[in-house]
Design an enzyme around this catalytic site. Sequence first.
Site, PDB file in Angstrom:
ATOM      1  N   ARG A  21       0.836  -1.202   0.000  1.00  7.08           N
ATOM      2  CA  ARG A  21       0.000   0.000   0.000  1.00  7.08           C
ATOM      3  C   ARG A  21       0.866   1.245   0.000  1.00  7.08           C
ATOM      4  NH1 ARG A  21      -1.630   3.839   3.298  1.00  7.08           N
ATOM      5  NH2 ARG A  21      -0.397   2.975   5.008  1.00  7.08           N
ATOM      6  N   GLN A  22       0.402   2.251  -0.729  1.00  7.03           N
ATOM      7  CA  GLN A  22       0.956   3.599  -0.668  1.00  7.03           C
ATOM      8  C   GLN A  22      -0.199   4.550  -0.363  1.00  7.03           C
ATOM      9  OE1 GLN A  22       4.056   4.003  -0.381  1.00  7.03           O
ATOM     10  NE2 GLN A  22       5.164   4.075  -2.320  1.00  7.03           N
ATOM     11  N   SER A  23       0.079   5.637   0.345  1.00  8.98           N
ATOM     12  CA  SER A  23      -0.991   6.494   0.857  1.00  8.98           C
ATOM     13  C   SER A  23      -1.657   7.332  -0.214  1.00  8.98           C
ATOM     14  CB  SER A  23      -0.451   7.422   1.955  1.00  8.98           C
ATOM     15  OG  SER A  23       0.006   6.650   3.052  1.00  8.98           O
ATOM     16  N   SER A  24      -0.961   7.634  -1.295  1.00  8.71           N
ATOM     17  CA  SER A  24      -1.539   8.483  -2.336  1.00  8.71           C
ATOM     18  C   SER A  24      -0.992   8.037  -3.682  1.00  8.71           C
ATOM     19  CB  SER A  24      -1.213   9.967  -2.088  1.00  8.71           C
ATOM     20  OG  SER A  24       0.175  10.199  -2.177  1.00  8.71           O
ATOM     21  N   GLN A  27       2.483   9.238  -4.349  1.00  9.74           N
ATOM     22  CA  GLN A  27       3.532   8.382  -3.803  1.00  9.74           C
ATOM     23  C   GLN A  27       3.740   7.140  -4.655  1.00  9.74           C
ATOM     24  OE1 GLN A  27       2.613   7.485   0.263  1.00  9.74           O
ATOM     25  NE2 GLN A  27       2.778   9.622   0.953  1.00  9.74           N
TER      26      GLN A  27
END
Length: 705
Positions: A21-24, A27
Amino acid sequence: MTDSAKVQAHHLERDAYLYVRQSSMRQVVENVESTQRQYALRSRARALGWPDERIIVIDCDQGESGASAAWREGFRRLVTDVGLGRAGMVMGLEVSRLARNNADWHRLLEICALADTLILDEDGVYDPAHFNDRLLLGLKGTMSEAELHVLQARLRGGILNKARRGEYRCPLPTGLVYDQAGMVVLDPDAQVRETIAYFFETFSRVGSALQTVKAFRHERLGFPSRLRNAQVIFRPLTAWAALRTLKNPRYAGAYVYGQRRYRRTVEGRKVQRRPCSDWLACIPNAHAGYITWDQYQENLRILESNGRGYELARASPPREGSALLQGRAVCGRCGAHLRARYRDQRGRLESWYVCDRASGSQGEPNCQSIAGGPIDEAVGALVAAIMTPSAVASALEIRREIEARREEADRLRARAVQRAQVDADLAQRRFMMVDPDNRLVADTLEADWNEKLRILAKAREEREHARQQDRSILDEALHERLEMLTTDFQRLWADPATPHRERKRMLAHIVEDVTLLKFPAEGITKVHVRFKGGRTETLTTSNPRTSAQQITTDPKIVALVDQLLDRHIASEIADILNARGFRPGASARRGRETKPFNATLVRYIVRSYGLRSRYDRLRERGMLTVKEMAKRLDMHEQTVISWGKHGIITRHAYNGHAWLYELPGPNLPAKHCSRWNRLVDRAAAVRESAHESQIARLGSEGGVV
């Protein structure tokens, strides 16, 4: 215990789950190394004994924040598979990759402990069923959540610091843009600038957001709207867009930040609008605007006043109704603004001023209910009398305002035609530059060019149609009315062609408010008019009569009937009243204006008003009935009737077919044989004797004189 020692055979029998997972999305695109490190954990799983086909990668939450699991589909799938006993190990580069919320993190730990599932991160392998590993994982989760708050606070602090200086760049509303130096300036598009300026000018004139929308629709004007791709299009103005524009302080040249508060709730994010005093930053005159800060505050005050429909004081904007004092009439008893009400009275729409707020909220009787017709007429006459000296200036000002308004609307429509012409020329150039053999592209560009030409033709047609309408509005009839204003303002004020809304707008520039106090016993209403500047005038108007009062007989007629009853019967009284031009009370009803008096109506007046009947009046004077007279003269009743008919004895009618008889003097008439002394001859002798007696009496009175 080493990592390999924690991995048991029953763990290897199940799958290993790798959560990425990446927050945005930014990113995901820019932080490529972090993504590669997360995918590299597959090698750690292979080193611990899991084959590649037993390693399941869950990476559908890319670009999603770990602050909550509500919108993370991949995380919910991971928790479900762990709870069903399908996972032998869960892998994540850091605790923050799995969750930044302690509620979600500890829920995952609890499920992993129950399902005997291991957790692996970059530092090692942990067994949530063991106390030490559980404690360490809990600390890591707490630190991850705290890290999120620290990062948010740091970023928030930087944003607030720049916002207080007015340097933080916020999205601008339509009509404002950033220039190359980063300064806020008006949109370089002249049509956008002029349309927004005309919008604020129209609102200051009509005083209502909805009326502004109607004005734009009537003049066939579009309002600019910026799409997400920064393209500006013109759409029909809506009430929501008008309110949003009027409440936006950026149009007043003010830099503001923090107008809304965002709060997370069970249903989702909730937005609350803060009052002006709680804004995080508010810097008036920070950049160019379409209106001043004072005008912006005045617009907000007008909107707030328009929205207070059920409060005690409300001065609403002018509307179409005939009530002249709508929004300006104040109750003289409780001080609340009176409501304008209308009712259909026998085909006519009547206006009333009613104070009924106490009735609706507390169940109390209405303070006052006053008919608006006489009051509007009196106030209108007062305003017309005051405005007469300045009629010439008012006429010229109205004429200039109407012409300027039409010219501004035509200029905006001309801008729309120019924009459509530019789009059509651009579509033409694109079509001319394409290779004719490439029909797939040429056909598309040709269709786009045709569409632009249709839009251009429609814009030209709408402008021409609107110009014709404007010319019809500013025709000779309007010029005549304006010229008439220079000589006779009262005639224009009373002109039925003058709209009620325009009459109220003129009144708003002259009158502040009008206090009404009704006196039902006296049948009057006191009207206290307060003009702009403090001058006051007091008027007295008569309250309109009720339906019962309108059909009530005039007291003068009742007194006259009482007087005529001494000498006349009902039918004779009716003829006298009709000859003098009197009409009964029922003639006040529509269609009965010419109805005359008759005997039945006269008898009704006598009975209704308790007048003494003619029979009683004659009896008081000593008149006898036919039976009593026959007994007194010792003769048959028929003889009495015959003598009365021929005048031998005096009779007086008390209705159309019955009489009372006057007792003769000391010489009572005696019966004679009618063969030798006929009744006709005796009646003539009696009349002659009476005539001689009257002459002798008059002569004696003359001698005495």
